[in-house]
Design an enzyme around this catalytic site. Structure first.
Site, PDB file in Angstrom:
ATOM      1  N   SER A 180      45.820  41.597  27.279  1.00  9.86           N
ATOM      2  CA  SER A 180      45.727  40.556  28.300  1.00  9.86           C
ATOM      3  C   SER A 180      44.735  39.504  27.817  1.00  9.86           C
ATOM      4  O   SER A 180      44.883  39.000  26.703  1.00  9.86           O
ATOM      5  CB  SER A 180      45.316  41.164  29.653  1.00  9.86           C
ATOM      6  OG  SER A 180      45.389  40.213  30.687  1.00  9.86           O
ATOM      7  N   THR A 181      43.733  39.192  28.597  1.00 11.67           N
ATOM      8  CA  THR A 181      42.794  38.134  28.246  1.00 11.67           C
ATOM      9  C   THR A 181      42.132  38.392  26.894  1.00 11.67           C
ATOM     10  O   THR A 181      41.547  39.442  26.671  1.00 11.67           O
ATOM     11  CB  THR A 181      41.694  38.024  29.318  1.00 11.67           C
ATOM     12  OG1 THR A 181      42.311  37.896  30.597  1.00 11.67           O
ATOM     13  CG2 THR A 181      40.804  36.820  29.054  1.00 11.67           C
ATOM     14  N   MET A 297      41.580  41.918  31.469  1.00 14.09           N
ATOM     15  CA  MET A 297      41.111  42.190  32.822  1.00 14.09           C
ATOM     16  C   MET A 297      41.961  43.276  33.470  1.00 14.09           C
ATOM     17  O   MET A 297      43.151  43.413  33.186  1.00 14.09           O
ATOM     18  CB  MET A 297      41.203  40.922  33.670  1.00 14.09           C
ATOM     19  CG  MET A 297      40.200  39.842  33.295  1.00 14.09           C
ATOM     20  SD  MET A 297      38.782  39.893  34.382  1.00 14.09           S
ATOM     21  CE  MET A 297      37.868  38.464  33.766  1.00 14.09           C
TER      22      MET A 297
END
Length: 368
Positions: A180-181, A297
């Site tokens: 993800s991030t 996250m």
């Protein structure tokens, strides 16, 4: 980038700097943030040069950055900010064509932490979901602690020999990755360091704003030198390529080695989700798989990495010091779902070592 999420939230409004060369867009974005009591707009800038100066003088918690601007574009501004006064930068762009998408994705290389789509028009009712995603992303990214970057990225180290011991012979048929991030740059780093052609198929879910995954696949192919493509329902999963989950569908795999795309509700707020992919890999491949959970996250994929481990798979979580956000891998570590906790360089070494150990298993020497 070496960063991790701050453990404490903002007790005061998040200070945001809005950067865009369009006066109309600047005013609209400033209005959106000013309408939320959780934000304080500390300034606006019309180009990259103004942005660099404003970051130094106004000390925002987060910057929203356009790409195509006069005098200094968003790519150069992001690099200058990260080399002088580092602060989380969220690229906010309305560009969705593949050619234009290369710039915001390349801005991640300069230190930006996320890319999000700008609302297509200023009718709040029509753009409610896009506005919600923008506000949520900026709010979450303001909690990311970034560090100063000096110059360009170091060259990837040569990996002629594996640096991670593989003590058990494994007949690996598939590698599944969730991110993800911060994931795009880590994926690029890992893929660029793998031997080519790589004989094990790879499937991956990367959380990214809807509409960007096609450009991301093209960017990742060029940046890593590793063939990347969007997965198609029913196609065979072949070696030497990474299959990325497309927008709007969960990606799963079958025991016959095929991609299965399904329409289903979001898991952990995401479609596609890492959890859905990992769960299918555990069921279809068992001990003949590797699961890798990278920076991001939330908790997507953490429990399901544990399911893969329970089925005998090798499971890896990215370490905290190299993660932009230690949410997903951190939860996997907390649950005991990761067999190994490694930096991106060592993850690449471990994946290379799997190939190395397999080749040795067909020779006269064993892996020591």
């Amino acid at each position: 980038m070496n960063a991790q999420a701050r453990s404490t939230g903002h007790k005061s409004p998040i200070k945001v700097l809005v950067v865009d060369d369009s006066p109309t867009v600047r005013e609209f974005l400033a209005y959106l943030f000013a309408s939320d009591p959780g934000f304080q707009v500390v300034g606006t800038a019309a180009n990259g040069e103004e942005a660099v100066a404003a970051v130094k003088n106004k000390k925002p918690d987060v910057v929203t950055m356009d790409i195509h601007m006069p005098r200094m574009d968003g790519y150069a501004a992001a690099r200058a900010i990260m080399e002088t006064n580092p602060v989380p930068i969220v690229i906010v762009t309305g560009s969705l064509s593949e050619d234009e998408l290369r710039s915001p994705l390349a801005a991640l290389e300069a230190g930006a932490v996320a890319v999000v789509r700008r609302p297509a028009n200023f009718h709040l009712a029509d753009q409610a979901e896009c506005i919600r995603a923008l506000m949520q992303t900026v709010k979450l990214m303001s909690e990311v602690k970034v560090v100063r970057r000096w110059g360009s990225h170091p060259q990837a180290k040569s990996m002629t020999e594996p640096h991670v011991d593989v003590s058990v012979q494994r007949d690996i048929k598939l590698i599944a990755i969730g991110a993800s991030t911060g994931g795009p740059l880590v994926l690029r780093q890992i893929l660029s360091q793998l031997p080519k052609p790589y004989p094990i198929p790879i499937v991956a879910v990367q959380h990214i704003t809807e509409g960007f995954v096609g450009g991301f696949a093209e960017w990742l192919s060029g940046a890593s030198g590793f063939p990347c493509r969007l997965a198609e329902d029913g196609e065979s999963i072949l070696p030497g390529c990474i299959y990325l989950a497309p927008d709007g569908k969960h990606m799963t795999v079958s025991r016959q080695g095929r991609v299965v795309l399904i329409d289903s509700e979001a898991e952990h707020g995401h479609v596609p989700s890492v959890s859905c992919l990992f769960r299918s890999v555990a069921e279809a491949y068992g001990a003949h798989a590797v699961g890798v959970l990278l920076t991001g996250m939330g908790q997507d994929g953490a429990a399901e990495l544990g399911s893969m481990k329970d089925r005998g798979a090798l499971t890896v979580a990215q370490d905290q010091s190299s993660s932009v956000v230690y949410g997903m891998p951190g939860e996997a570590v907390r649950l005991g779902a990761a067999s190994q906790v490694l930096s991106p360089e060592k993850i690449a070494a471990a994946l290379a070592a799997l190939v190395y150990s397999e080749s040795l298993s067909h020779g006269k020497e064993g892996v020591t």
